[in-house]
Write a protein that holds these residues in place. Structure first.
Motif, PDB file in Angstrom:
ATOM      1  N   VAL A 155      -9.963 -27.583  36.463  1.00  0.00           N
ATOM      2  CA  VAL A 155      -8.964 -26.110  36.796  1.00  0.00           C
ATOM      3  C   VAL A 155      -9.434 -25.326  38.273  1.00  0.00           C
ATOM      4  N   ALA A 156     -10.810 -24.986  37.750  1.00  0.00           N
ATOM      5  CA  ALA A 156     -11.225 -24.193  38.821  1.00  0.00           C
ATOM      6  C   ALA A 156     -12.294 -24.492  39.344  1.00  0.00           C
ATOM      7  N   LEU A 157     -12.779 -23.850  40.758  1.00  0.00           N
ATOM      8  CA  LEU A 157     -14.708 -24.376  41.025  1.00  0.00           C
ATOM      9  C   LEU A 157     -15.290 -23.221  41.305  1.00  0.00           C
ATOM     10  N   ASN A 158     -16.497 -23.329  41.435  1.00  0.00           N
ATOM     11  CA  ASN A 158     -17.226 -22.141  42.268  1.00  0.00           C
ATOM     12  C   ASN A 158     -18.628 -22.812  42.582  1.00  0.00           C
ATOM     13  N   ASP A 159     -18.943 -22.654  43.808  1.00  0.00           N
ATOM     14  CA  ASP A 159     -20.225 -22.679  44.800  1.00  0.00           C
ATOM     15  C   ASP A 159     -20.369 -22.009  45.281  1.00  0.00           C
ATOM     16  N   ILE A 160     -21.749 -21.955  46.186  1.00  0.00           N
ATOM     17  CA  ILE A 160     -22.570 -20.828  46.610  1.00  0.00           C
ATOM     18  C   ILE A 160     -21.644 -21.427  47.859  1.00  0.00           C
ATOM     19  N   ASN A 161     -21.361 -23.240  47.947  1.00  0.00           N
ATOM     20  CA  ASN A 161     -21.419 -23.313  49.110  1.00  0.00           C
ATOM     21  C   ASN A 161     -19.781 -23.206  48.849  1.00  0.00           C
ATOM     22  N   LEU A 162     -18.964 -22.648  49.513  1.00  0.00           N
ATOM     23  CA  LEU A 162     -17.421 -22.547  49.557  1.00  0.00           C
ATOM     24  C   LEU A 162     -16.808 -23.855  50.022  1.00  0.00           C
ATOM     25  N   ALA A 163     -17.413 -23.385  51.727  1.00  0.00           N
ATOM     26  CA  ALA A 163     -16.457 -24.243  52.491  1.00  0.00           C
ATOM     27  C   ALA A 163     -16.478 -26.240  52.027  1.00  0.00           C
ATOM     28  N   ALA A 164     -17.522 -26.511  51.435  1.00  0.00           N
ATOM     29  CA  ALA A 164     -17.976 -27.525  51.077  1.00  0.00           C
ATOM     30  C   ALA A 164     -16.916 -27.632  49.838  1.00  0.00           C
ATOM     31  N   THR A 165     -16.851 -27.175  48.908  1.00  0.00           N
ATOM     32  CA  THR A 165     -16.585 -27.180  47.726  1.00  0.00           C
ATOM     33  C   THR A 165     -15.200 -27.094  47.721  1.00  0.00           C
ATOM     34  N   GLN A 166     -13.913 -26.183  49.131  1.00  0.00           N
ATOM     35  CA  GLN A 166     -12.527 -26.626  48.916  1.00  0.00           C
ATOM     36  C   GLN A 166     -12.423 -27.746  49.697  1.00  0.00           C
ATOM     37  N   ALA A 167     -13.690 -27.956  50.427  1.00  0.00           N
ATOM     38  CA  ALA A 167     -13.251 -29.582  51.282  1.00  0.00           C
ATOM     39  C   ALA A 167     -13.270 -30.790  49.850  1.00  0.00           C
ATOM     40  N   PHE A 168     -13.642 -30.533  49.100  1.00  0.00           N
ATOM     41  CA  PHE A 168     -14.073 -31.643  47.932  1.00  0.00           C
ATOM     42  C   PHE A 168     -12.852 -31.575  47.265  1.00  0.00           C
ATOM     43  N   ASN A 169     -12.104 -30.675  46.746  1.00  0.00           N
ATOM     44  CA  ASN A 169     -11.243 -29.749  46.248  1.00  0.00           C
ATOM     45  C   ASN A 169     -10.355 -30.629  47.117  1.00  0.00           C
ATOM     46  N   ASP A 170     -10.094 -30.368  48.380  1.00  0.00           N
ATOM     47  CA  ASP A 170      -8.983 -30.749  49.053  1.00  0.00           C
ATOM     48  C   ASP A 170      -9.314 -32.967  49.180  1.00  0.00           C
ATOM     49  N   ALA A 171     -10.371 -33.279  49.305  1.00  0.00           N
ATOM     50  CA  ALA A 171     -10.554 -34.228  49.556  1.00  0.00           C
ATOM     51  C   ALA A 171     -10.112 -35.510  48.091  1.00  0.00           C
ATOM     52  N   GLU A 172     -10.144 -35.196  46.648  1.00  0.00           N
ATOM     53  CA  GLU A 172     -10.240 -35.544  45.772  1.00  0.00           C
ATOM     54  C   GLU A 172      -8.950 -34.443  45.245  1.00  0.00           C
ATOM     55  N   LYS A 173      -8.246 -34.436  45.801  1.00  0.00           N
ATOM     56  CA  LYS A 173      -6.260 -33.789  45.656  1.00  0.00           C
ATOM     57  C   LYS A 173      -7.212 -33.189  43.906  1.00  0.00           C
ATOM     58  N   LEU A 174      -7.370 -32.519  43.797  1.00  0.00           N
ATOM     59  CA  LEU A 174      -8.046 -31.488  42.647  1.00  0.00           C
ATOM     60  C   LEU A 174      -7.125 -30.785  42.318  1.00  0.00           C
ATOM     61  N   GLY A 175      -6.536 -29.908  43.270  1.00  0.00           N
ATOM     62  CA  GLY A 175      -5.735 -28.474  43.321  1.00  0.00           C
ATOM     63  C   GLY A 175      -6.366 -27.804  42.246  1.00  0.00           C
ATOM     64  N   ALA A 176      -7.331 -27.447  42.008  1.00  0.00           N
ATOM     65  CA  ALA A 176      -8.400 -26.331  41.414  1.00  0.00           C
ATOM     66  C   ALA A 176      -8.403 -25.885  42.007  1.00  0.00           C
ATOM     67  N   LYS A 177      -8.197 -24.269  41.251  1.00  0.00           N
ATOM     68  CA  LYS A 177      -8.690 -22.755  42.052  1.00  0.00           C
ATOM     69  C   LYS A 177     -10.087 -22.882  42.788  1.00  0.00           C
ATOM     70  N   VAL A 178     -10.401 -22.210  43.831  1.00  0.00           N
ATOM     71  CA  VAL A 178     -11.683 -22.402  43.993  1.00  0.00           C
ATOM     72  C   VAL A 178     -12.382 -20.683  44.031  1.00  0.00           C
ATOM     73  N   TYR A 179     -13.645 -20.499  43.408  1.00  0.00           N
ATOM     74  CA  TYR A 179     -13.626 -18.953  42.400  1.00  0.00           C
ATOM     75  C   TYR A 179     -14.818 -18.737  43.922  1.00  0.00           C
ATOM     76  N   GLU A 180     -14.789 -17.627  44.345  1.00  0.00           N
ATOM     77  CA  GLU A 180     -16.409 -16.916  45.277  1.00  0.00           C
ATOM     78  C   GLU A 180     -16.834 -16.898  43.835  1.00  0.00           C
TER      79      GLU A 180
END
Ligand code: NAP
Length: 337
Positions: free
Chosen positions: A31-56
């Protein structure tokens, strides 16, 4: 009830774990993701259709009310502060190996967990979940070959990237043998020695490959391990335990023996991910099930600390070209329960 997971570190293995949790395993949802590389994480979230919240910020993710448990797969030096945040929040956490990059850091995790009063941390030493290692352990525990006397191991990779340098063979690679052999033998280490082999021309700059590690256990068992990370020919994990009455080998991964064009041959895997793919599934499914019951039954923070302390002693042994004692803090009774 489905476990709501937050993942810190969405690089190679983080993404693999997220995919297996989402597509193969049961009982948990990311349900939630964090990584220092925010853009790549958001892209992965979108590509995998996870619908997780990305935290800075990983602290916000750890403390989010809708996150029940954490999975840490960031790079090793970040694990300690991230683990301490999870323990402070009182949340169960699965952390990829190495738990910490120093023995002192490992002890800080142990102390924080003991202070908290309940085990929360499990470390990603997946070989304990490999069917071959489990069968080997059953054979040893049954006394089939008598008491173990010596162990011969090899950890070979076809090649490693340019960023793999210095002592990574000890701190990143050998750390798997460190954990699995302690578990296999029900024993602890007392000394370490590291010798460098004749340098292969395939060792890139900053790497001396292969090396040999010699460990001695409390019971007096001698373990030799060849670590050869640019061996060219395959990802090849070998382990033979020699006992008083016989020897037991880690089974080879299944491959179709071929008799073809005048040759009889077996395949050797080239990719480490293939070798332990089933054990990652078993490891994470068991962690999810245990976490739902409020239990930690896999490698603990104590095991993570022991592995870091042993790896640190190996690095020192290599530097000094001597036999280095492996000094371990007193084990809190908490870890014997
Ligand atoms: P990776 O591809 O480099 O992924 C690490 C990720 O964490 C990267 O996205 C990195 O971002 C990010 N990161 C670094 N510092 C961070 C921080 N402070 N907070 C949040 N994210 C951070 O490496 P990997 O291969 O996935 O390895 C990750 C961990 O898993 C390592 O500890 C490694 O030893 C372990 N591992 C275990 C196994 C196993 O067999 N059990 C196998 C592979 C890896 P940047 O890319 O921007 O730096």
């Amino acid at each position: 009830m489905e476990l709501r997971l937050g993942v810190i570190g969405c690089g190679a293995i983080g993404q693999d774990h997220i995919k297996r949790i989402t597509k193969k395993l049961t009982g948990a949802r990311v349900v939630a993701l964090n990584d220092i590389n925010l853009a790549a994480t958001q892209a992965f979230n979108d590509a995998e259709k996870l619908g997780a919240k990305v935290y800075e910020n990983y602290n916000d993710l750890v403390n989010a009310a809708d996150v029940d448990a954490l999975l840490i797969a960031s790079w090793g030096p970040a694990h300690e502060e991230q683990l301490l945040a999870c323990v402070a929040a009182g949340k169960p956490v699965f952390c990829e190996k190495p738990m910490t990059t120093s023995a002192a850091g490992g002890l800080r995790i142990v102390e924080a967990e003991v202070q908290h009063g309940k085990k929360l941390v499990q470390v990603g030493f997946m070989r304990r979940y490999d069917a071959g290692y489990r069968a080997l352990k059953q054979t040893l525990d049954a006394g089939t070959i008598g008491e173990a006397l010596m162990v011969h191991c090899a950890h070979r990779n076809p090649s490693v990237p340019e960023m793999y340098v210095g002592d990574m063979a000890l701190t990143d690679t050998f750390v798997h043998e460190i954990d699995v052999l302690r578990w296999l033998l029900n024993d602890d280490y007392v000394t370490a020695q590291v010798v460098e082999g004749r340098k292969s021309k395939h060792s890139h700059e900053g790497l001396h490959d292969p090396i040999m590690v010699l460990l001695e256990t409390r019971k007096g068992i001698r373990i030799d391990t060849e670590i050869f990370v640019a061996c060219q020919f395959g990802y090849d994990i070998q382990c033979q335990v020699v006992g008083e009455m016989g020897a037991a080998n880690l089974p080879e991964p299944q491959s179709i023996p071929l008799r073809l064009a005048g040759r009889a041959s077996d395949g050797i895997l080239m990719d480490w991910k293939q070798r332990f793919i089933a054990s990652y599934d078993v490891e994470l499914q068991e962690w999810i099930d245990d976490t739902q019951r409020g239990e930690v039954n896999g490698p603990t923070a104590w095991d993570g600390y022991f592995a870091s302390a042993t790896a640190e002693a190996c690095v020192e042994a290599r530097r000094t070209k001597g036999i280095v004692p492996i000094t371990i803090a007193d084990k809190p009774a908490f870890y014997n329960r």
